[in-house]
Scaffold this motif. Structure first.
Motif, mmCIF file in Angstrom:
data_model
loop_
_atom_site.group_PDB
_atom_site.id
_atom_site.type_symbol
_atom_site.label_atom_id
_atom_site.label_comp_id
_atom_site.label_asym_id
_atom_site.label_seq_id
_atom_site.Cartn_x
_atom_site.Cartn_y
_atom_site.Cartn_z
ATOM 1 N N GLU A 294 25.299 45.222 68.875
ATOM 2 C CA GLU A 294 24.862 46.065 69.995
ATOM 3 C C GLU A 294 25.578 47.407 70.070
ATOM 4 N N THR A 295 26.803 47.479 69.563
ATOM 5 C CA THR A 295 27.575 48.720 69.713
ATOM 6 C C THR A 295 28.155 49.258 68.405
ATOM 7 N N GLY A 296 28.113 48.466 67.340
ATOM 8 C CA GLY A 296 28.710 48.895 66.087
ATOM 9 C C GLY A 296 30.206 48.714 66.014
ATOM 10 N N VAL A 297 30.827 48.238 67.067
ATOM 11 C CA VAL A 297 32.279 48.035 67.085
ATOM 12 C C VAL A 297 32.656 46.898 66.132
ATOM 13 N N ILE A 298 33.684 47.135 65.342
ATOM 14 C CA ILE A 298 34.182 46.114 64.411
ATOM 15 C C ILE A 298 35.551 45.638 64.868
ATOM 16 N N LYS A 299 35.661 44.346 65.075
ATOM 17 C CA LYS A 299 36.932 43.722 65.432
ATOM 18 C C LYS A 299 36.987 42.341 64.792
ATOM 19 N N ARG A 300 38.139 41.968 64.276
ATOM 20 C CA ARG A 300 38.343 40.692 63.590
ATOM 21 C C ARG A 300 37.472 40.587 62.339
ATOM 22 N N SER A 301 37.400 41.647 61.582
ATOM 23 C CA SER A 301 36.678 41.625 60.320
ATOM 24 C C SER A 301 37.652 41.381 59.182
ATOM 25 N N VAL A 302 37.209 40.661 58.165
ATOM 26 C CA VAL A 302 38.067 40.397 57.008
ATOM 27 C C VAL A 302 37.825 41.390 55.886
ATOM 28 N N ASN A 303 36.793 42.241 56.011
ATOM 29 C CA ASN A 303 36.491 43.161 54.910
ATOM 30 C C ASN A 303 36.341 44.624 55.323
ATOM 31 N N PRO A 305 37.685 47.801 58.362
ATOM 32 C CA PRO A 305 38.734 48.106 59.343
ATOM 33 C C PRO A 305 38.288 47.861 60.774
ATOM 34 N N THR A 306 39.248 47.634 61.630
ATOM 35 C CA THR A 306 38.980 47.548 63.067
ATOM 36 C C THR A 306 38.656 48.943 63.579
ATOM 37 N N VAL A 307 37.483 49.084 64.200
ATOM 38 C CA VAL A 307 37.066 50.374 64.744
ATOM 39 C C VAL A 307 36.440 50.131 66.111
ATOM 40 N N GLU A 308 37.085 50.637 67.147
ATOM 41 C CA GLU A 308 36.596 50.466 68.506
ATOM 42 C C GLU A 308 36.469 51.827 69.187
ATOM 43 N N MET A 309 35.389 52.010 69.933
ATOM 44 C CA MET A 309 35.189 53.236 70.689
ATOM 45 C C MET A 309 34.193 52.956 71.807
ATOM 46 N N SER A 310 34.519 53.402 73.003
ATOM 47 C CA SER A 310 33.625 53.206 74.143
ATOM 48 C C SER A 310 32.288 53.890 73.871
ATOM 49 N N PHE A 311 31.200 53.193 74.198
ATOM 50 C CA PHE A 311 29.848 53.676 73.905
ATOM 51 C C PHE A 311 29.225 54.219 75.189
ATOM 52 N N GLN A 312 29.294 55.558 75.375
ATOM 53 C CA GLN A 312 28.800 56.182 76.603
ATOM 54 C C GLN A 312 27.717 57.225 76.333
ATOM 55 N N SER A 313 27.187 57.270 75.128
ATOM 56 C CA SER A 313 26.177 58.266 74.755
ATOM 57 C C SER A 313 24.827 57.602 74.527
ATOM 58 N N PRO A 314 23.764 58.405 74.479
ATOM 59 C CA PRO A 314 22.421 57.832 74.264
ATOM 60 C C PRO A 314 22.278 57.138 72.909
ATOM 61 N N TYR A 315 22.931 57.699 71.877
ATOM 62 C CA TYR A 315 22.828 57.128 70.538
ATOM 63 C C TYR A 315 24.199 57.076 69.873
ATOM 64 N N ARG A 316 24.324 56.096 68.988
ATOM 65 C CA ARG A 316 25.515 55.982 68.147
ATOM 66 C C ARG A 316 25.054 55.845 66.707
ATOM 67 N N ILE A 317 25.731 56.568 65.816
ATOM 68 C CA ILE A 317 25.480 56.454 64.379
ATOM 69 C C ILE A 317 26.668 55.720 63.767
#
Length: 397
Positions: A294-303, A305-317
Motif C-alpha cells: 500500500e505504501t512501498g515502505v520496506i521493513k524487515r526485508s532480508v534482501n 534496505p529498510t526504507v520508511e517515509m510518511s506518505f502524504q502526497s497524491p502519488y508515490r514512485i
C-alpha cells in the motif's frame, strides 16, 4: 484490489489484517504478494505480478532470495515474533540436559504393584542430576532469541557469556549488563559448560561448529542447536561424543544419524511450534506485506534496505535499481522532465541494490503512467511502481 496467495495454513489472526474490500485471498493466478511459512519455493514459477514475499518466520532458506532480488521482488521475514517460543524451549532443554526428568518420568510409568511410592522413593537416586546455577552458558548470536536466552539463563543463576560482532543497538539495550561479552568466539568454545547457537545460516556460519571448534571445548560441554541444522557438523558431533570429547548435543533438527544416542536429544523442529508464535508471526508478516503493497515502505526485508517515509502526497514512485553512482540524479531528472514536482525523497542502498521512494505533488494519472514507463526503461532500473494515495489524492483534486 490486491491479490494475495498463501502457502501453508496461516493463522487467521494474521490474514484478518487483509480487509476484504481491498484484498482477495487465493483467488487469482497473478498475486501481488505471497505469504507462507515452511513451503519450499525454489521450484515455484513466480508470476511477474509478484511484488513481495513474506515468510511467517525468521528463516528464509525455503525461499530463493537471490533470484527474487534480481527480479525486484522484496522478501520479508518476522524476526522476533517467535523468539519467546524458541527461548522457552532452549531453557527447557537446558534443564533437561542436567536433570534426567524424562528418564525418571518414563521409569515411573513402567512400575506396577501396590507399593509404587516406596519403590519410587528407594530408586530415585539413579535419576540424580546437576544444577544449572553457577555453570557458564555461551550464547553465539545475540539477536532476538539469543538475547532472551542470555537474560533468562542469567536469572537462573548461570554465568552467561555472549558473542555477536553484529549485535544491533536495539537488541543491545535489551541484554542484561551482567551478560559478559566475548571478544572472540574462541572464548565461548574454551570456557563454557553449555553452548547455544542462534545465528542465521549463511556461507560463513555453515559448519560453524566442527572438529576444530569441538577440540577447544571441555569434554563435558553440551552444545545446543536451535538455529539451523547445517550450522553444526553432525559427523563431528557424533565422533566427539563417541570419543567422550563432548558431553552432549541437543538439536531441533531431525537427523537419522543422531537418533538412539543417550547423549543426544533430537526434537522435531518444535522451536516456534506454539499457538502464540504462529499468531505473532502471521500478524507481523501480514502487516509488513500489507504496508509494503500500500505504501512501498520496506521493513524487515532480508534482501533490500529498510526504507520508511510518511506518505502524504497524491502519488508515490518506488524504484528498485542497481546500487551504482548517479542513479538518484538520473531518476530526479527524469521526473522533472515531465513537469512533476518532487515533494519528498529517500534513497537507501544494500549491497548491489538500492531502493528509492519519491513522493510527488501530481494528480495527472497520464503523467504518472508516462513517468513509470520512462523510468522502467532506464539502464540499471530493476522495477518501478506508482502508488496512488486515494485519501490524499481526493483532497488535492
Amino acid at each position: 484490489m490486491y491479490q494475495i496467495k498463501t502457502f501453508n495454513a496461516i493463522a487467521p489472526e494474521g490474514m484478518a489484517r487483509f480487509e476484504a474490500e481491498n484484498y482477495a485471498i487465493d483467488q487469482g493466478e497473478n498475486p501481488d504478494g505471497i505469504i507462507l511459512r515452511s513451503q519450499k519455493l525454489h521450484d515455484y514459477a513466480f508470476p511477474e505480478s509478484v511484488l513481495g514475499v513474506a515468510r511467517a518466520g525468521a528463516g528464509t532458506n525455503n525461499i530463493p532470495v537471490e533470484a527474487l532480488t534480481e527480479k525486484g521482488i522484496v522478501v520479508f521475514n518476522t524476526p522476533g515474533a517467535n523468539a519467546n517460543a524458541v527461548k522457552e524451549l532452549v531453557v527447557a532443554t537446558l534443564l533437561l540436559s542436567v536433570r534426567p526428568i524424562l528418564q525418571g518420568a518414563n521409569w515411573v510409568q513402567s512400575l506396577t504393584g501396590g507399593n509404587l511410592e516406596e519403590v519410587a522413593e528407594a530408586n530415585k537416586k539413579q535419576f540424580a542430576g546437576h544444577e544449572l546455577e553457577g555453570k557458564r552458558l555461551g550464547v553465539i548470536g545475540l539477536g532476538s532469541i539469543g538475547a532472551m536466552v542470555a537474560n533468562d539463563a542469567y536469572r537462573l543463576g548461570m554465568e552467561v557469556m555472549g558473542y555477536d560482532p553484529y549485535v544491533s543497538v536495539d537488541t543491545a539495550w535489551t541484554i542484561s549488563r551482567r551478560v559478559k561479552r566475548a571478544q572472540q568466539i574462541e572464548d565461548i568454545f574454551t570456557t563454557c559448560d553449555f553452548i547455544t547457537i542462534h545465528v542465521p545460516l549463511t556461507d560463513a556460519t555453515r559448519n560453524l561448529i566442527g572438529e576444530k571448534e569441538i577440540a577447544m571445548m571441555k569434554p563435558t560441554t553440551r552444545v545446543f542447536n536451535f538455529a539451523r541444522g547445517e550450522i553444526v557438523d553432525t559427523d563431528a558431533i557424533l565422533k566427539a561424543i563417541e570419543n567422550e570429547e563432548l558431553g552432549g548435543f541437543t538439536t531441533d533438527f531431525a537427523d537419522e544419524k543422531l537418533l538412539h544416542n543417550p547423549k543426544i536429544l533430537v526434537l522435531p523442529h518444535l522451536g516456534a511450534s506454539t499457538e502464540e508464535a504462529e499468531i505473532n508471526c502471521a500478524k507481523m508478516a501480514a502487516r509488513t506485506l500489507k504496508r509494503f503493497l500500500e505504501t512501498g515502505v520496506i521493513k524487515r526485508s532480508v534482501n533490500f534496505p529498510t526504507v520508511e517515509m510518511s506518505f502524504q502526497s497524491p502519488y508515490r514512485i518506488t524504484i528498485i535499481h542497481n546500487n551504482v553512482p548517479n542513479m538518484v540524479g538520473q531518476i530526479s531528472t527524469e521526473v522533472a522532465k515531465l513537469g512533476i514536482n518532487i515533494e519528498n525523497m529517500v534513497n537507501r542502498g544494500r549491497g548491489d541494490y538500492a531502493y528509492t521512494l519519491i513522493d510527488v505533488s501530481e494528480t495527472d494519472e497520464t503523467k504518472m503512467v508516462r513517468v513509470k514507463r520512462h523510468l522502467a526503461g532506464k539502464e540499471n532500473v530493476v522495477r518501478v511502481r506508482t502508488i496512488k494515495n486515494a485519501e490524499v489524492f481526493n483532497e488535492w483534486i
